[in-house]
Write a protein that holds these residues in place. Structure first.
Motif, mmCIF file in Angstrom:
data_model
loop_
_atom_site.group_PDB
_atom_site.id
_atom_site.type_symbol
_atom_site.label_atom_id
_atom_site.label_comp_id
_atom_site.label_asym_id
_atom_site.label_seq_id
_atom_site.Cartn_x
_atom_site.Cartn_y
_atom_site.Cartn_z
ATOM 1 N N SER A 79 0.860 -1.196 0.000
ATOM 2 C CA SER A 79 0.000 0.000 0.000
ATOM 3 C C SER A 79 0.889 1.236 0.000
ATOM 4 C CB SER A 79 -0.905 0.027 1.248
ATOM 5 O OG SER A 79 -0.121 0.227 2.416
ATOM 6 N N GLY A 80 0.274 2.374 -0.222
ATOM 7 C CA GLY A 80 1.033 3.619 -0.113
ATOM 8 C C GLY A 80 1.597 3.798 1.286
ATOM 9 N N MET A 81 0.810 3.453 2.301
ATOM 10 C CA MET A 81 1.318 3.574 3.674
ATOM 11 C C MET A 81 2.449 2.585 3.932
ATOM 12 S SD MET A 81 0.099 6.251 4.832
ATOM 13 C CE MET A 81 1.145 6.111 6.277
ATOM 14 N N TYR A 105 -0.780 13.564 3.782
ATOM 15 C CA TYR A 105 -1.849 12.566 3.844
ATOM 16 C C TYR A 105 -2.107 12.208 5.318
ATOM 17 C CZ TYR A 105 -4.327 8.218 2.898
ATOM 18 O OH TYR A 105 -5.251 7.222 2.857
ATOM 19 N N GLU A 148 4.691 16.438 0.256
ATOM 20 C CA GLU A 148 3.887 16.177 -0.943
ATOM 21 C C GLU A 148 3.913 17.465 -1.763
ATOM 22 O OE1 GLU A 148 0.070 14.818 0.555
ATOM 23 O OE2 GLU A 148 1.078 13.319 1.809
ATOM 24 N N ASP A 177 6.385 12.349 -1.581
ATOM 25 C CA ASP A 177 5.208 11.527 -1.873
ATOM 26 C C ASP A 177 4.570 12.142 -3.118
ATOM 27 O OD1 ASP A 177 2.615 10.526 -2.083
ATOM 28 O OD2 ASP A 177 2.354 10.327 0.089
ATOM 29 N N THR A 179 2.150 11.041 -5.052
ATOM 30 C CA THR A 179 0.868 10.422 -5.391
ATOM 31 C C THR A 179 -0.055 11.369 -6.162
ATOM 32 O OG1 THR A 179 0.991 9.017 -3.438
ATOM 33 C CG2 THR A 179 -1.183 9.305 -4.414
ATOM 34 N N PHE A 180 -0.197 12.606 -5.691
ATOM 35 C CA PHE A 180 -1.134 13.538 -6.321
ATOM 36 C C PHE A 180 -0.630 14.008 -7.687
ATOM 37 C CE2 PHE A 180 -4.377 15.798 -3.458
ATOM 38 C CZ PHE A 180 -4.582 14.676 -2.684
ATOM 39 N N SER A 199 1.412 6.145 -3.591
ATOM 40 C CA SER A 199 0.294 5.246 -3.390
ATOM 41 C C SER A 199 -0.140 4.854 -4.798
ATOM 42 C CB SER A 199 -0.847 5.938 -2.641
ATOM 43 O OG SER A 199 -1.986 5.094 -2.699
ATOM 44 N N THR A 201 -2.201 2.748 -5.460
ATOM 45 C CA THR A 201 -3.656 2.621 -5.324
ATOM 46 C C THR A 201 -4.425 3.680 -6.103
ATOM 47 O OG1 THR A 201 -3.157 1.973 -3.039
ATOM 48 C CG2 THR A 201 -5.452 2.438 -3.544
ATOM 49 N N LYS A 202 -3.846 4.862 -6.192
ATOM 50 C CA LYS A 202 -4.576 6.014 -6.705
ATOM 51 C C LYS A 202 -4.448 6.108 -8.224
ATOM 52 C CE LYS A 202 -5.294 6.715 -2.329
ATOM 53 N NZ LYS A 202 -4.407 7.596 -1.557
ATOM 54 N N LEU A 212 -1.673 -0.657 -3.374
ATOM 55 C CA LEU A 212 -0.249 -0.924 -3.590
ATOM 56 C C LEU A 212 0.538 0.351 -3.369
ATOM 57 C CD1 LEU A 212 -0.110 -2.998 -6.920
ATOM 58 C CD2 LEU A 212 0.397 -3.830 -4.617
ATOM 59 N N LEU A 332 -9.083 8.836 -4.270
ATOM 60 C CA LEU A 332 -8.800 9.706 -5.408
ATOM 61 C C LEU A 332 -8.131 8.871 -6.481
ATOM 62 C CD1 LEU A 332 -5.472 10.892 -5.618
ATOM 63 C CD2 LEU A 332 -6.130 11.264 -3.261
#
Ligand SMILES: *Cc1c(COP(=O)(O)O)cnc(C)c1O
Length: 391
Positions: A79-81, A105, A148, A177, A179-180, A199, A201-202, A212, A332
């Motif tokens: 996961s991202g975490m 986050y 981020e 990070d 992710t965004f 992450s 996942t996003k 993931l 997201l």
């Protein structure tokens, strides 16, 4: 009664090759001899031994994200975490200090506030749009800065160039990070980052059907401790999730470009609607970090926008009710547009005063814009905002 054992057999031979990456769920890998196993453990021959330590579907996925980020040897985790955890547990020890951006986050904030301190790692937060504030928060024992690029949910743009210079001057690891922003919007390794986290996942996987994470490290010497932390602490990704994420990745560039174009148009449209107090989108001229956004991201404003309705909780309830096709869900990066309401989800633990200080009122929504036809999206939001105004 027969006694025919059912045995495992080799994969059927084919002189033609499968086009699609095979899904390999095997936990263990058999070797020919102890000598062959030695050769593999010593790195003289390639191969897998046990899925917690790595498997082909994770490797295939890592290589594809590496290519996007301009990285090598990326590590896929569950996961991202798990990615944040692997970096922290792999590279920090008791006595170290970590400086985080103050709008990370939510779970990353929790890790810094509660979990790392239990292990003797001190932490503090500072505003990443203000490099002087970040500099003032550094300590002699600061080992790492975690930021981020675009914050959640107010979409403030961090002073990445200033923070990268600060981290380099002070010999502190800069962890981004991404992710965004995704590598389509911003490539941290091109701008001085030491470590990039996702992450997956996003947006990268993009279909809300896997969790993931991904970590890449510029310095190959730092890869081993992070890999070992991920393996020892069992942050293993599932082969099926990796396989699905790889499938999602083939359309990532297309999805991102379409979602970003939609987000820019939807932001401008929302700003014209009665009952909307403000719209936040990085490349809009009224964004508080507009100039920095242009310098850092160019025209790449991303797929995330936020807006604030006039009216309180009643207006917010009316809005989600009047938009049944737009999932009201705290995530997201899905292929479809989703809507989240920070006061009742990510930021519910904050006092109303603390939320107000961040500019998050009861009418505050964050939109993860998807790839739908923009005319349909604009019509659905027009109707939902009108319903909120009537409430
Ligand atoms: C979702 C998210 C995470 C955590 O990722 P999971 O895959 O949900 O564990 C970390 N950072 C950011 C910016 C996120 O949006």
């Amino acid at each position: 009664m027969t006694h025919t054992p059912v045995r495992r057999t080799p994969w059927p031979e084919s002189s033609s090759r499968a086009v699609v990456t095979p899904l390999q769920p095997s936990v263990v890998y058999a070797s020919d001899t102890p000598d062959a196993l030695d050769a593999q453990y010593e790195g003289r021959t390639p191969g897998f031994t046990y899925a917690r330590e790595g498997h082909p579907n994770a490797t295939v996925l890592a290589q594809k994200i590496d290519a996007l980020e301009g990285a090598e040897g990326g590590i896929i985790v569950g996961s991202g975490m798990a990615a944040v955890t692997a970096v922290m547990l792999g590279l920090l020890k008791a006595g170290d200090h970590v400086l985080g951006g103050d709008q990370l986050y939510g779970r990353s904030l929790r890790m810094l506030a509660q979990d790392l301190p239990r292990m003797g790692i001190t932490t503090s937060l500072a505003d990443p749009t203000d490099v002087a504030a970040m500099a003032a928060a550094l300590r002699p024992e600061t080992r790492m800065i975690l930021v981020e690029v675009v914050s959640n949910p107010t979409l403030r743009v961090a002073d990445m160039e200033g923070i990268a210079r600060l981290a380099q001057d002070r010999g502190v690891l800069l962890v981004v990070d991404n992710t965004f922003t995704t590598p389509r919007g911003y490539r941290p390794f091109d701008h001085g980052a030491d470590i990039v986290i996702h992450s997956v996942t996003k947006l990268l996987a993009g279909h809300s059907d896997v969790t993931l994470g991904y970590v890449a490290l510029r310095d190959p010497a730092l890869r081993r401790p992070v890999y070992d932390a991920a393996t020892t602490f069992g942050l293993t990704p599932s082969p099926f999730d990796c396989w699905l994420a790889e499938r999602g990745l083939y359309s990532f560039n297309l999805r991102y470009d379409r979602a970003e174009e939609n987000a820019a148009r939807l932001a401008d449209h929302l700003a014209t609607l009665p009952g909307i107090r403000r719209v936040i989108y990085p490349t809009r001229a009224d964004h508080p970090d507009h100039n920095r956004a242009l310098a850092l991201l160019g025209r790449r404003g991303g797929n995330m926008l936020s807006f604030e309705l006039e009216g309180g909780r009643a207006a917010a309830n009316a809005l989600t009710r009047a938009a049944p096709n737009i999932a009201f869900a705290p995530t997201l990066g899905d292929i479809g547009t989703t809507l989240s309401h920070p006061p009742s989800s990510s930021h519910r633990a904050l006092t109303p005063e603390a939320r107000a200080a961040l500019g998050i009122s009861e009418g505050f929504f964050r939109v993860s814009v998807g790839v739908e036809e923009i005319e349909i999206l604009m019509a659905e939001f027009t109707e939902a905002v009108a319903a909120a105004a009537r409430a």
